[in-house]
Design an enzyme around this catalytic site. Structure first.
Site, mmCIF file in Angstrom:
data_model
loop_
_atom_site.group_PDB
_atom_site.id
_atom_site.type_symbol
_atom_site.label_atom_id
_atom_site.label_comp_id
_atom_site.label_asym_id
_atom_site.label_seq_id
_atom_site.Cartn_x
_atom_site.Cartn_y
_atom_site.Cartn_z
ATOM 1 C CB SER A 147 -0.923 0.007 1.213
ATOM 2 O OG SER A 147 -0.169 0.136 2.408
ATOM 3 C CE LYS A 148 -2.439 6.186 -2.814
ATOM 4 N NZ LYS A 148 -3.388 7.320 -2.828
ATOM 5 N NE ARG A 149 0.195 -0.205 5.945
ATOM 6 C CZ ARG A 149 0.897 -1.158 6.483
ATOM 7 N NH1 ARG A 149 2.056 -0.881 7.064
ATOM 8 N NH2 ARG A 149 0.470 -2.405 6.485
#
Length: 502
Positions: free
Chosen positions: A267-269
């Site tokens: 994911s973006k994290r």
């Protein structure tokens, strides 16, 4: 006669292309092209609420940039046009009504309030059961109790005549099990009692994701359905639809998950997760594709890791796909990018780097040939240029400890003496070019009975404030130019003298 292999990439236009979607597109392309088949692009835009303006153009642009050329698609046409689901809406309802007439589907008139109540009572975790591409209306109806499944014809006709809103649901078998074969995960069975009577047509007349998917795959003669393993749980629903229509079931190829370094779904994290983000960070398209190819696949006999797209088409096999989740490793992607950069011819490298150099130097002149010499064997991605050369704008603060090296017997006192001689000779010379600077520095060691490091290291540190830089002392002198180099050398001498006096 053997069927022509046909695969399709069917993204929803809901934003930029995620790494997972790009890998799906790549594998779908490779499955087809490795078997002399056809690769089709289809846009699945039936979930109107999630559409993002400009996303369709972005899909075209990304596929063109990574050279995944499709044989049929919305912008180039083909024998099964149209290739956009919203342009095929008139096709789905007749299929659903066919199943109703065959008693394989039914009209459901349950209100939203009733379904919401059922949903609350079921206490089911819909997030774990349904994937993100399924429609919002389907999520609202999770846990349906088949209330309308056996309504009599008179009741149905009356409700239809009264204009009551409805959906069409498939009649799932209530007993037994459904088994399907996946080329990666083998045979998988699901008890039919666990399957809900899935919605085929929503109350707004749009088909659900699953239904439109099956209809389009059948009409477009798709032979291999390649998609993420998160779809495994919904595959029995697809199969039961194929069986209800009496259609041939395609081969399923479910791909392993892509995880972040912490073992969670990427994911973006975790960092950049879309092709555009990776490209903007300075990763080469060829490196991205090469790396993504190895996220869940490996060649059976070839131990190489560097493959062009053409070479991937030649060696790719479905049997090389793994069941195990793949971890997206940015360090490994860095390695791939470095290999492609190192193997560029110089002119290509300069063309690739120049936009970043122009942005960094702004209105100042610079030598592109010199930058290429300094950076091609050292840079990892294009955007690293600003970080690697930030000392050009301002050197790091003076640190006398950098001028101390016991093994080479370098000291702040010796450094000041060496730098002063260099400043004096450069200042007195009308020449300032590579050969002159090379001879000056290389001959100074023997002249002063000093090692090369005792000459070069003080210059590098004085010019940059660092012990490690791209390029050596001569390259830094050329990069900064005579005026700026002399200025920095003199500042370093003054700082060293002040330090030595104390």
């Amino acid at each position: 006669m053997q069927k022509i292999v046909r695969t399709r990439f069917a993204p929803s236009p809901t934003g930029f292309m995620h790494v997972g979607n790009l890998r799906s597109a790549l594998y779908e392309f490779l499955v087809a092209k490795s078997q002399n088949g056809k690769f089709i692009l289809r846009i699945e835009d039936t979930d109107q609420e999630r559409l993002v303006e400009g996303s369709v153009e972005h899909i075209y642009q990304t596929l063109a940039e990574v050279n995944l050329k499709y044989d049929e698609g919305p912008d180039i046409g083909g024998p099964h046009a149209p290739y956009v689901q919203s342009e095929r809406l008139d096709r789905y309802l007749p299929y659903a009504e066919q199943l109703v007439q065959q008693d394989k589907a039914y009209y459901c008139f349950c209100s939203k309030d009733r379904l919401d109540s059922l949903h609350q009572d079921s206490e089911l975790n819909q997030d774990s059961e349904l994937n993100e591409d399924e429609d919002s209306e389907v999520l609202d109806h999770f846990g349906y109790d088949r209330h309308c499944r056996d309504l009599d014809k008179a009741t149905i006709d009356a409700k239809l005549a009264a204009g009551e809103p409805y959906v069409i649901r498939q009649k799932m078998p209530l007993t037994g099990s459904t088994t399907f074969h996946d080329e990666i995960f083998g045979d998988i069975s699901v008890e039919n009692k666990e399957l809900e009577d899935q919605i085929l047509i929503k109350s707004d007349g749009y088909p659900t994701y699953n239904f439109a998917n099956v209809i389009d795959d059948h009409e477009m003669e798709i032979t291999h359905v390649v998609r993420g393993s998160e779809y495994l749980s919904s595959t029995p629903k697809y199969n039961l639809l194929y069986e209800a229509f009496g259609w041939e079931i395609p081969k399923y190829v479910h791909l392993p998950l892509i995880l972040g370094s912490d073992g969670a779904k990427l994911s973006k994290r975790h960092g950049a997760t879309t092709f555009e983000e990776l490209s903007n960070q300075g990763y080469l398209t060829e490196a991205i594709i090469n790396y993504i190819a190895f996220l869940g696949w490996a060649p059976s006999r070839d131990t190489r890791e560097i493959f062009s797209l053409k070479e991937l088409c030649e060696v790719f096999t479905i049997s090389g796909i793994s069941k195990s989740p793949a971890t997206f490793d940015y360090n490994k992607l860095d390695w791939y990018n470095e290999q492609y950069i190192r193997n560029m011819d110089v002119e290509t490298f300069k063309d690739w780097l120049e936009p970043e150099a122009n942005k960094f130097f702004a209105d100042k002149t610079f030598d592109m040939d010199l930058l290429a010499e300094m950076l091609q064997n050292r840079i990892t991605k294009r955007t690293d240029l600003a970080m690697m050369l930030d000392f050009v704008k301002e050197p790091d603060p003076f640190n006398a400890e950098m001028y101390v090296h016991k093994r080479s017997k370098l000291t702040p006192e010796l450094s000041a003496q060496v730098l002063q001689i260099i400043v004096d000779r450069i200042s007195a010379s009308d020449t300032y070019e590579r050969d002159y600077l090379h001879d000056l520095l290389m001959n100074l060691g023997p002249e002063l009975e000093l090692k090369t490091g005792q000459i070069m290291n003080p210059v590098r540190i004085a010019l940059s404030g660092r012990q490690v830089t791209p390029g050596g002392s001569i390259e830094l002198l050329l990069l900064l130019g005579k005026e700026e180099s002399l200025k920095r050398l003199r500042e370093a001498i003054n700082n060293l003298k002040e330090y030595n006096d104390n």
